[in-house]
Write an enzyme that holds these catalytic residues in place. Structure first.
Site, PDB file in Angstrom:
ATOM      1  N   GLN A   1     -19.529 -12.728 -14.284  1.00 14.14           N
ATOM      2  CA  GLN A   1     -18.202 -12.895 -13.699  1.00 14.14           C
ATOM      3  C   GLN A   1     -17.802 -14.353 -13.504  1.00 14.14           C
ATOM      4  O   GLN A   1     -16.612 -14.648 -13.394  1.00 14.14           O
ATOM      5  CB  GLN A   1     -18.128 -12.147 -12.365  1.00 14.14           C
ATOM      6  CG  GLN A   1     -18.228 -10.628 -12.550  1.00 14.14           C
ATOM      7  CD  GLN A   1     -18.152  -9.862 -11.247  1.00 14.14           C
ATOM      8  OE1 GLN A   1     -19.150  -9.726 -10.558  1.00 14.14           O
ATOM      9  NE2 GLN A   1     -16.985  -9.360 -10.902  1.00 14.14           N
TER      10      GLN A   1
ATOM     11  N   ARG B   1     -25.429 -15.796  -2.598  1.00 14.53           N
ATOM     12  CA  ARG B   1     -25.977 -14.767  -3.477  1.00 14.53           C
ATOM     13  C   ARG B   1     -25.388 -14.942  -4.878  1.00 14.53           C
ATOM     14  O   ARG B   1     -24.168 -14.926  -5.036  1.00 14.53           O
ATOM     15  CB  ARG B   1     -25.631 -13.380  -2.932  1.00 14.53           C
ATOM     16  CG  ARG B   1     -26.048 -12.281  -3.873  1.00 14.53           C
ATOM     17  CD  ARG B   1     -25.665 -10.878  -3.406  1.00 14.53           C
ATOM     18  NE  ARG B   1     -26.064  -9.947  -4.463  1.00 14.53           N
ATOM     19  CZ  ARG B   1     -25.373  -8.896  -4.872  1.00 14.53           C
ATOM     20  NH1 ARG B   1     -24.227  -8.571  -4.276  1.00 14.53           N
ATOM     21  NH2 ARG B   1     -25.798  -8.158  -5.851  1.00 14.53           N
TER      22      ARG B   1
ATOM     23  N   HIS C   1     -27.325  -8.017 -12.523  1.00 16.06           N
ATOM     24  CA  HIS C   1     -25.952  -7.693 -12.138  1.00 16.06           C
ATOM     25  C   HIS C   1     -25.171  -7.391 -13.424  1.00 16.06           C
ATOM     26  O   HIS C   1     -24.187  -8.058 -13.736  1.00 16.06           O
ATOM     27  CB  HIS C   1     -25.324  -8.816 -11.320  1.00 16.06           C
ATOM     28  CG  HIS C   1     -24.163  -8.384 -10.465  1.00 16.06           C
ATOM     29  ND1 HIS C   1     -24.080  -8.666  -9.103  1.00 16.06           N
ATOM     30  CD2 HIS C   1     -23.038  -7.692 -10.758  1.00 16.06           C
ATOM     31  CE1 HIS C   1     -22.939  -8.164  -8.622  1.00 16.06           C
ATOM     32  NE2 HIS C   1     -22.292  -7.578  -9.607  1.00 16.06           N
TER      33      HIS C   1
ATOM     34  N   TRP D   1     -17.825 -10.744  -0.671  1.00 20.80           N
ATOM     35  CA  TRP D   1     -17.496 -10.727  -2.090  1.00 20.80           C
ATOM     36  C   TRP D   1     -16.031 -11.101  -2.222  1.00 20.80           C
ATOM     37  O   TRP D   1     -15.198 -10.354  -1.764  1.00 20.80           O
ATOM     38  CB  TRP D   1     -17.736  -9.354  -2.729  1.00 20.80           C
ATOM     39  CG  TRP D   1     -17.450  -9.437  -4.199  1.00 20.80           C
ATOM     40  CD1 TRP D   1     -16.239  -9.215  -4.805  1.00 20.80           C
ATOM     41  CD2 TRP D   1     -18.352  -9.835  -5.228  1.00 20.80           C
ATOM     42  NE1 TRP D   1     -16.343  -9.467  -6.148  1.00 20.80           N
ATOM     43  CE2 TRP D   1     -17.616  -9.844  -6.432  1.00 20.80           C
ATOM     44  CE3 TRP D   1     -19.710 -10.213  -5.253  1.00 20.80           C
ATOM     45  CZ2 TRP D   1     -18.197 -10.192  -7.650  1.00 20.80           C
ATOM     46  CZ3 TRP D   1     -20.269 -10.554  -6.462  1.00 20.80           C
ATOM     47  CH2 TRP D   1     -19.521 -10.537  -7.651  1.00 20.80           C
TER      48      TRP D   1
ATOM     49  N   TRP E   1     -14.508  -7.470 -14.105  1.00 25.31           N
ATOM     50  CA  TRP E   1     -14.922  -6.440 -15.066  1.00 25.31           C
ATOM     51  C   TRP E   1     -13.737  -5.925 -15.888  1.00 25.31           C
ATOM     52  O   TRP E   1     -13.032  -6.729 -16.461  1.00 25.31           O
ATOM     53  CB  TRP E   1     -15.689  -5.327 -14.327  1.00 25.31           C
ATOM     54  CG  TRP E   1     -16.804  -5.908 -13.500  1.00 25.31           C
ATOM     55  CD1 TRP E   1     -16.899  -5.951 -12.119  1.00 25.31           C
ATOM     56  CD2 TRP E   1     -17.979  -6.607 -13.968  1.00 25.31           C
ATOM     57  NE1 TRP E   1     -18.050  -6.604 -11.722  1.00 25.31           N
ATOM     58  CE2 TRP E   1     -18.731  -7.008 -12.829  1.00 25.31           C
ATOM     59  CE3 TRP E   1     -18.484  -6.930 -15.244  1.00 25.31           C
ATOM     60  CZ2 TRP E   1     -19.938  -7.714 -12.934  1.00 25.31           C
ATOM     61  CZ3 TRP E   1     -19.695  -7.631 -15.335  1.00 25.31           C
ATOM     62  CH2 TRP E   1     -20.393  -8.008 -14.191  1.00 25.31           C
TER      63      TRP E   1
HETATM   64  C1  PNW Z   1     -18.858  -4.303  -7.208  1.00 29.14           C
HETATM   65  N1  PNW Z   1     -15.553   1.225  -7.813  1.00 29.14           N
HETATM   66  O1  PNW Z   1     -18.499  -3.383  -8.183  1.00 29.14           O
HETATM   67  C2  PNW Z   1     -19.647  -5.327  -7.991  1.00 29.14           C
HETATM   68  O2  PNW Z   1     -20.959  -5.500  -7.540  1.00 29.14           O
HETATM   69  C3  PNW Z   1     -18.937  -6.616  -8.190  1.00 29.14           C
HETATM   70  O3  PNW Z   1     -19.459  -7.265  -9.314  1.00 29.14           O
HETATM   71  C4  PNW Z   1     -17.451  -6.375  -8.273  1.00 29.14           C
HETATM   72  O4  PNW Z   1     -16.716  -7.503  -8.652  1.00 29.14           O
HETATM   73  C5  PNW Z   1     -17.011  -5.872  -6.914  1.00 29.14           C
HETATM   74  O5  PNW Z   1     -17.739  -4.728  -6.521  1.00 29.14           O
HETATM   75  C6  PNW Z   1     -15.540  -5.558  -6.812  1.00 29.14           C
HETATM   76  O6  PNW Z   1     -15.196  -4.483  -7.637  1.00 29.14           O
HETATM   77  C7  PNW Z   1     -17.747  -2.266  -8.017  1.00 29.14           C
HETATM   78  O7  PNW Z   1     -14.773   1.495  -8.770  1.00 29.14           O
HETATM   79  C8  PNW Z   1     -16.978  -1.863  -9.083  1.00 29.14           C
HETATM   80  O8  PNW Z   1     -15.670   1.986  -6.825  1.00 29.14           O
HETATM   81  C9  PNW Z   1     -16.251  -0.709  -9.017  1.00 29.14           C
HETATM   82  C10 PNW Z   1     -16.296   0.046  -7.864  1.00 29.14           C
HETATM   83  C11 PNW Z   1     -17.062  -0.345  -6.780  1.00 29.14           C
HETATM   84  C12 PNW Z   1     -17.789  -1.510  -6.857  1.00 29.14           C
END
Ligand code: PNW
Length: 480
Positions: free
Chosen positions: A25, A82, A127, A419, A427
């Site tokens: 990312q 982190r 990750h 975060w 993503w």
């Molecule tokens: C986490 N959902 O991912 C990841 O660990 C991070 O890399 C990401 O940027 C962050 O949350 C924000 O999305 C997720 O769809 C991705 O429920 C998708 C979901 C939850 C967490």
């Protein structure tokens, strides 16, 4: 200051205030200095997989901006950070036959710069950026990945373990298994067998985690003295109608199938009976000879059970669950409450109380483990506005609920990571959804990190009363 803090007190001394990121990312430099390709490089270069066909080729260029990132962390005044290691950056084909010293060197320079700035690294091994060469032989669906991951972990511990004392094996196995190998909306984008592939991938993710934990435990813990665990994500689920037992049960199934899928094996050695029974029943009813959920052998159960020094937890949102006639595995469907504030992400609605409730659930369900929140945060989209009032509201209220979980419910809270440090490649949503405390101006080639207003709140308002951040919690955990 948080309201509950005025009334009751604050987090323990040494509480680890942190912020988080992930290699794909932020790093960019997707083929610099001998780096191999990851599944995200390939996925992002496939048309229409990512919003606006964005990719992580450059991302925040953190590979070339260690100094800038340290300045951001210092501005934020956190004493912990982190980040994750890109597996193909240090092992281009995923195996230890060929090491890429230049890639490994980047992490040494980053860790050295962090330690120099008095910032403790918290390092995630995985990750999501799997070496593409390993996906070419099946990725997480192929059991041989367990050994590959163990070897990779061994190399990283051996190389960085004198400096790094906090390890996370795998980030969110739930998302890897379900989005990567079920819906296919994340790399490697596999959706051919959505009923079985996620469970096979999940099975191997659990075994891989356990092997990495054991390598650390057997070979490095005594001389390096760090701690290691897995990071599990889960929403909290409220019953849509709290007076309807069917909905109450449905909400519990949602949490057992999300958090419990991975937490139950790590803490108890095997999947929950609830999960095993429901999946077996539905598999047989569909005319299959056996359950779609693989079984662990007794030896595997023993190997996986107890592979945790703490509970690493990512949390963002709450859902409302209601009973449906077993149309999906959980026998539950979810919606969100229209009274909850929305964010830049469809799936993320603001419900701070769910955070306290799920932290209490972790305490009750898994034997009161030490809890490190390794991610929590909120996104915005659309025009840039550095006055990020939603984020300020979100953190203030979620941290307040975490404090209640600690003070009033007795949850063993040890740390909290926001975060994310800066806006980055979200993503499949590309750069549309921004979770950063710092805004990254992508139209300026120097990619400047610009503090949003929440940056000034983070230390001043939420961490106030604990300016003495240090990592004594790790020392205390070691003594347990
Ligand atoms: C986490 N959902 O991912 C990841 O660990 C991070 O890399 C990401 O940027 C962050 O949350 C924000 O999305 C997720 O769809 C991705 O429920 C998708 C979901 C939850 C967490």
């Amino acid at each position: 200051m948080l309201d509950v803090e005025m009334l009751y007190g604050h987090f323990p001394g040494g509480f680890m205030w942190s912020t988080a990121s992930a290699s794909y990312q932020i790093e960019g430099a997707w083929r610099a200095d001998g780096k191999g390709l990851s599944i995200w490089d390939k996925f992002a270069h496939t048309p229409e997989k990512i919003s606006q066909d964005d990719n992580g080729d450059i991302a925040c260029d953190s590979y070339n901006k260690i100094a800038e990132d340290i300045i951001s962390l210092k501005t934020l005044r956190v004493r912990h950070y982190r980040f994750s290691v890109s597996w193909p950056r240090i092992m281009p084909d995923g195996t230890n036959k060929k090491m890429n010293e230049a890639g490994l060197n980047y992490y040494h320079r980053l860790v050295d710069a962090l330690l120099e700035a008095n910032i403790t690294p918290q390092v995630t091994l995985y990750h999501w950026d799997l070496p593409q060469a390993l996906q070419d032989v099946g990725g997480w669906e192929n059991e041989t990945i367990v050994e590959r991951f163990r070897d990779y972990a061994d190399v990283v511990f051996n190389s960085l373990g004198d400096k790094v004392k906090f390890w996370i094996t795998i980030n969110e196995p739930y998302i890897v298994a379900l989005h990567g190998y079920g819906h296919g909306i994340f790399a490697p984008g596999i959706n051919a067998n959505p009923g079985t592939a996620p469970y096979i991938a999940g099975h191997n993710l659990l075994k891989a985690h356990a092997e990495a934990w054991h390598v650390y435990n057997d070979k490095y813990r005594a001389k390096q003295g760090g701690i290691i665990g897995i990071t599990i994500n889960s929403d909290w689920a409220e019953p849509r109608n709290p007076y309807k037992q069917e909905d109450v049960d449905a909400a519990m199934r949602v949490v057992q199938f999300m958090m419990g899928w991975f937490a139950h094996p790590v803490f108890n050695g095997d999947y929950s009976d609830l999960m095993k029974n429901i999946i077996r029943e539905r598999s047989l009813a569909a005319g299959r000879p056996q359950s779609r959920l693989p079984e662990f052998t007794p030896a595997e159960v023993a190997r996986i059970k107890g592979t945790h020094d703490y509970f690493g937890f990512n949390h963002y949102t709450t859902v409302l669950a209601f009973y449906v006639d077993f149309q999906n595995q959980e026998g539950a469907a979810v919606i969100s409450d229209r009274t909850w504030l929305e964010s830049g992400s469809d799936w993320l609605k603001v419900n701070p109380m769910g955070f306290r409730k799920i932290l209490k659930f972790i305490k009750d369900e898994y034997g009161n483990p030490p809890v490190f929140v390794t991610e929590n945060g909120v996104s915005e989209r659309g025009p840039v506005n550095l006055n990020d009032t939603l984020r300020i509201h979100y953190y203030e209220n979620y941290i307040n609920q975490a404090l209640k979980a600690y003070l009033l419910d007795g949850v063993d809270m040890r740390g909290y990571a926001a975060w994310s440090l800066m806006d980055n490649l979200e993503w499949t949503m590309g750069y549309d959804e921004r979770f950063g405390l710092f805004y990254v101006n992508r139209s300026d080639p120097s990619l400047p990190r610009i503090p949003k207003k929440s940056v000034w709140h983070y230390f001043k308002h939420w961490c106030q009363g604990y300016p003495k951040q240090n990592s004594s919690i790790i020392t205390r955990l070691r003594e347990l």
